[in-house]
Design a protein around this motif. Structure first.
Motif, PDB file in Angstrom:
ATOM      1  N   MET A 168       0.836  -1.197   0.000  1.00 28.60           N
ATOM      2  CA  MET A 168       0.000   0.000   0.000  1.00 28.60           C
ATOM      3  C   MET A 168       0.878   1.257   0.000  1.00 28.60           C
ATOM      4  SD  MET A 168      -2.964   0.810   2.727  1.00 28.60           S
ATOM      5  CE  MET A 168      -2.888   2.344   3.579  1.00 28.60           C
ATOM      6  N   ASN A 169       0.652   2.153  -0.962  1.00 28.15           N
ATOM      7  CA  ASN A 169       1.405   3.405  -1.033  1.00 28.15           C
ATOM      8  C   ASN A 169       0.572   4.552  -0.479  1.00 28.15           C
ATOM      9  OD1 ASN A 169       3.620   2.224  -2.233  1.00 28.15           O
ATOM     10  ND2 ASN A 169       2.813   2.516  -4.295  1.00 28.15           N
ATOM     11  N   VAL A 170       1.206   5.304   0.375  1.00 26.03           N
ATOM     12  CA  VAL A 170       0.514   6.370   1.070  1.00 26.03           C
ATOM     13  C   VAL A 170       1.178   7.685   0.716  1.00 26.03           C
ATOM     14  CG1 VAL A 170       0.145   7.288   3.386  1.00 26.03           C
ATOM     15  CG2 VAL A 170      -0.085   4.852   2.997  1.00 26.03           C
ATOM     16  N   LEU A 171       0.388   8.680   0.338  1.00 17.58           N
ATOM     17  CA  LEU A 171       0.952  10.005   0.062  1.00 17.58           C
ATOM     18  C   LEU A 171       0.655  10.929   1.233  1.00 17.58           C
ATOM     19  CD1 LEU A 171       2.144  12.245  -1.814  1.00 17.58           C
ATOM     20  CD2 LEU A 171      -0.169  12.535  -2.747  1.00 17.58           C
ATOM     21  N   VAL A 172       1.716  11.574   1.743  1.00 19.14           N
ATOM     22  CA  VAL A 172       1.528  12.567   2.796  1.00 19.14           C
ATOM     23  C   VAL A 172       1.982  13.909   2.244  1.00 19.14           C
ATOM     24  CG1 VAL A 172       2.103  13.280   5.155  1.00 19.14           C
ATOM     25  CG2 VAL A 172       1.947  10.841   4.601  1.00 19.14           C
ATOM     26  N   THR A 173       1.043  14.827   2.044  1.00 20.17           N
ATOM     27  CA  THR A 173       1.451  16.191   1.667  1.00 20.17           C
ATOM     28  C   THR A 173       1.787  16.936   2.957  1.00 20.17           C
ATOM     29  OG1 THR A 173      -0.710  17.271   1.825  1.00 20.17           O
ATOM     30  CG2 THR A 173      -0.219  16.129  -0.257  1.00 20.17           C
ATOM     31  N   GLY A 174       2.834  17.723   2.928  1.00 20.33           N
ATOM     32  CA  GLY A 174       3.254  18.419   4.152  1.00 20.33           C
ATOM     33  C   GLY A 174       3.992  17.494   5.106  1.00 20.33           C
ATOM     34  N   GLY A 175       4.576  16.427   4.573  1.00 21.29           N
ATOM     35  CA  GLY A 175       5.240  15.411   5.408  1.00 21.29           C
ATOM     36  C   GLY A 175       6.564  15.850   5.993  1.00 21.29           C
ATOM     37  N   ALA A 176       7.055  17.041   5.608  1.00 17.26           N
ATOM     38  CA  ALA A 176       8.281  17.564   6.223  1.00 17.26           C
ATOM     39  C   ALA A 176       7.947  18.567   7.326  1.00 17.26           C
ATOM     40  CB  ALA A 176       9.154  18.244   5.161  1.00 17.26           C
ATOM     41  N   GLY A 177       6.667  18.764   7.554  1.00 19.48           N
ATOM     42  CA  GLY A 177       6.233  19.731   8.569  1.00 19.48           C
ATOM     43  C   GLY A 177       6.109  19.091   9.939  1.00 19.48           C
ATOM     44  N   PHE A 178       5.573  19.858  10.843  1.00 12.36           N
ATOM     45  CA  PHE A 178       5.447  19.432  12.241  1.00 12.36           C
ATOM     46  C   PHE A 178       4.562  18.170  12.358  1.00 12.36           C
ATOM     47  CE2 PHE A 178       2.490  20.614  15.958  1.00 12.36           C
ATOM     48  CZ  PHE A 178       3.123  19.755  16.844  1.00 12.36           C
ATOM     49  N   ILE A 179       3.279  18.309  12.081  1.00 12.75           N
ATOM     50  CA  ILE A 179       2.365  17.165  12.259  1.00 12.75           C
ATOM     51  C   ILE A 179       2.672  16.080  11.225  1.00 12.75           C
ATOM     52  CG2 ILE A 179      -0.055  16.427  12.339  1.00 12.75           C
ATOM     53  CD1 ILE A 179      -0.811  19.351  13.060  1.00 12.75           C
ATOM     54  N   GLY A 180       2.923  16.523   9.986  1.00 12.08           N
ATOM     55  CA  GLY A 180       3.162  15.571   8.898  1.00 12.08           C
ATOM     56  C   GLY A 180       4.337  14.650   9.162  1.00 12.08           C
ATOM     57  N   SER A 181       5.415  15.184   9.735  1.00 10.45           N
ATOM     58  CA  SER A 181       6.604  14.339   9.943  1.00 10.45           C
ATOM     59  C   SER A 181       6.350  13.293  11.037  1.00 10.45           C
ATOM     60  CB  SER A 181       7.828  15.188  10.268  1.00 10.45           C
ATOM     61  OG  SER A 181       7.662  15.857  11.494  1.00 10.45           O
ATOM     62  N   HIS A 182       5.574  13.645  12.050  1.00 12.03           N
ATOM     63  CA  HIS A 182       5.225  12.658  13.075  1.00 12.03           C
ATOM     64  C   HIS A 182       4.329  11.567  12.476  1.00 12.03           C
ATOM     65  CE1 HIS A 182       6.914  14.511  16.718  1.00 12.03           C
ATOM     66  NE2 HIS A 182       6.636  15.668  16.147  1.00 12.03           N
ATOM     67  N   LEU A 183       3.426  11.990  11.619  1.00 13.25           N
ATOM     68  CA  LEU A 183       2.537  11.029  10.963  1.00 13.25           C
ATOM     69  C   LEU A 183       3.349  10.063  10.092  1.00 13.25           C
ATOM     70  CD1 LEU A 183      -0.426  10.236  10.242  1.00 13.25           C
ATOM     71  CD2 LEU A 183      -0.277  11.899   8.389  1.00 13.25           C
ATOM     72  N   VAL A 184       4.279  10.631   9.323  1.00 14.50           N
ATOM     73  CA  VAL A 184       5.113   9.799   8.444  1.00 14.50           C
ATOM     74  C   VAL A 184       5.903   8.785   9.275  1.00 14.50           C
ATOM     75  CG1 VAL A 184       7.133   9.822   6.910  1.00 14.50           C
ATOM     76  CG2 VAL A 184       5.306  11.510   6.589  1.00 14.50           C
ATOM     77  N   ASP A 185       6.506   9.228  10.378  1.00 19.70           N
ATOM     78  CA  ASP A 185       7.294   8.310  11.219  1.00 19.70           C
ATOM     79  C   ASP A 185       6.441   7.124  11.650  1.00 19.70           C
ATOM     80  OD1 ASP A 185       9.365  10.053  10.985  1.00 19.70           O
ATOM     81  OD2 ASP A 185       9.323  10.784  13.053  1.00 19.70           O
ATOM     82  N   ARG A 186       5.224   7.424  12.027  1.00 23.81           N
ATOM     83  CA  ARG A 186       4.329   6.358  12.507  1.00 23.81           C
ATOM     84  C   ARG A 186       3.925   5.417  11.363  1.00 23.81           C
ATOM     85  NH1 ARG A 186       0.546   6.260  16.851  1.00 23.81           N
ATOM     86  NH2 ARG A 186      -0.533   4.276  16.649  1.00 23.81           N
ATOM     87  N   LEU A 187       3.670   5.976  10.179  1.00 20.81           N
ATOM     88  CA  LEU A 187       3.300   5.150   9.025  1.00 20.81           C
ATOM     89  C   LEU A 187       4.456   4.225   8.636  1.00 20.81           C
ATOM     90  CD1 LEU A 187       1.491   7.926   6.953  1.00 20.81           C
ATOM     91  CD2 LEU A 187       0.408   5.810   7.737  1.00 20.81           C
ATOM     92  N   ILE A 188       5.681   4.772   8.696  1.00 21.21           N
ATOM     93  CA  ILE A 188       6.873   3.972   8.355  1.00 21.21           C
ATOM     94  C   ILE A 188       7.032   2.838   9.369  1.00 21.21           C
ATOM     95  CG2 ILE A 188       9.420   4.037   8.215  1.00 21.21           C
ATOM     96  CD1 ILE A 188       8.525   5.734   5.953  1.00 21.21           C
TER      97      ILE A 188
END
Ligand SMILES: NC(=O)c1ccc[n+]([C@@H]2O[C@H](COP(=O)([O-])OP(=O)(O)OC[C@H]3O[C@@H](n4cnc5c(N)ncnc54)[C@H](O)[C@@H]3O)[C@@H](O)[C@H]2O)c1
Length: 307
Positions: free
Chosen positions: A1-21
């Motif tokens: 499953m591929n997930v796109l996170v826009t704003g993934g280098a930002g505050f909330i986005g980067s925490h979300l990305v870490d959790r998805l990874i």
């Protein structure tokens, strides 16, 4: 499953990305680094330095079979939404519509959007504000968040994907960017750390519902795991004044200066307090961080990482 996170280098986005990874998802990030930082980007994610308004956005969908979109990229500064309204509309509305058109065309299955409780509800007569309250945005930022919500709900009907709209209260925690004008806790923390003077706009008695980043990430995952869609307030249901935040942080940093009070800024609400009863009733989720615990964790992170 591929997930796109826009704003993934930002505050909330980067925490979300870490959790998805952590959950072994293939994460693709689109961020133009306007307020986000390269150092926030999880090295296991595929990173595109790209604007959500770009015509090349379609290539992201063509090259990766995107299943799920988390849309966080935005111009988040309320003051800037007034002083640079064309830029605000361009990024927040046109950029979001560009994303949605591609998401629909390339057949995504679900989308999560970080809306803003304070932004869309505006001042209310009764608190805490529920999802049933009327919406009454008092800034272009709030109007644009509401417009994007409507676009998402419209596209959901037209194209049949699942959509979760998260009306966040004031989020704070590690990695919040003190350089942007949004995020009073990050601004105070950063200035206290460097022993710089602190300005408070208005009386400082403005009330905010501050929710800690870990609680926000947890509830996003709960919504996904329980396969929900709809509009949800994400908050603590409690308020803290800006003056209270100042006093609490002052102790963490042994900061000796007194704040400088300046005129209240236009577009700023006196009170924002959101009820999270809807999501709590469905899932049992509750925020775990009190403001005291969250501020301590935030101060500790800034001391260790931003000195
Ligand atoms: N922090 C809060 O208290 C709060 C409250 C309610 C809603 N939100 C929403 O949550 C989302 C994330 O906010 P945040 O606090 O992490 O802010 P942030 O500024 O740290 O994150 C926004 C990210 O979007 C990127 N971005 C901005 N414009 C872009 C563009 N045109 N193209 C591509 N990327 C772009 C920035 O570089 C940044 O990395 C935003 O949509 C914001 O409106 C935040």
């Amino acid at each position: 499953m591929n997930v796109l996170v826009t704003g993934g280098a930002g505050f909330i986005g980067s925490h979300l990305v870490d959790r998805l990874i952590k959950e072994n998802k293939n994460v693709i990030i689109v961020d133009n680094l306007s307020t986000g930082l390269k150092e926030n980007v999880n090295p296991s994610a595929i990173f595109y330095k790209m604007d959500i308004r770009s015509l090349n956005l379609k290539k992201i969908f063509q090259n990766h079979e995107i299943d799920t979109v988390y849309h966080l990229a935005a111009q988040i500064d309320i003051r800037k939404s007034l002083s640079e309204i064309e830029y605000e509309i361009d990024v927040n509305i046109k950029g979001s519509v560009n994303l949605l058109v591609n998401a629909a065309k390339y057949g995504i299955k679900e989308i999560y959007f970080t809306s803003s409780g304070g932004g869309v509800y505006g001042e209310q007569e009764t608190y805490p504000t529920t999802e049933e309250n009327s919406v009454n945005p008092e800034s272009p930022y709030g109007i644009d968040k509401l417009a994007i919500e409507k676009y998402i709900l419209c596209f959901q009907k037209l194209y049949g994907f699942k959509a979760s709209i998260l009306r966040l209260s004031n989020v704070y925690g590690p990695r919040q960017n003190p350089q942007s004008e949004a995020g009073v806790i990050a601004i105070f923390t950063n200035r206290m750390l460097k022993d710089k003077k602190i300005m408070i706009y208005g009386s400082g008695e403005q009330m905010r519902d501050f929710v800690y980043i870990d609680d926000v990430i947890n509830v996003i995952f709960t919504i996904r795991e329980e396969n929900l869609d709809g509009i949800f307030n994400i908050s603590t249901g409690k308020t803290t004044t800006v003056n209270n935040v100042f006093e609490m942080l002052k102790k963490e940093f042994i900061y000796k200066r007194t704040p400088i009070y300046l005129e209240k800024r236009p577009g700023e609400l006196m009170k924002s307090q959101l009820s999270y009863k809807k999501i709590a009733g469905i899932t049992g989720w509750k925020p775990k961080f009190s403001i005291e615990k969250g501020l301590k964790a935030t101060a500790k992170w800034f001391k260790n990482n931003r000195k």
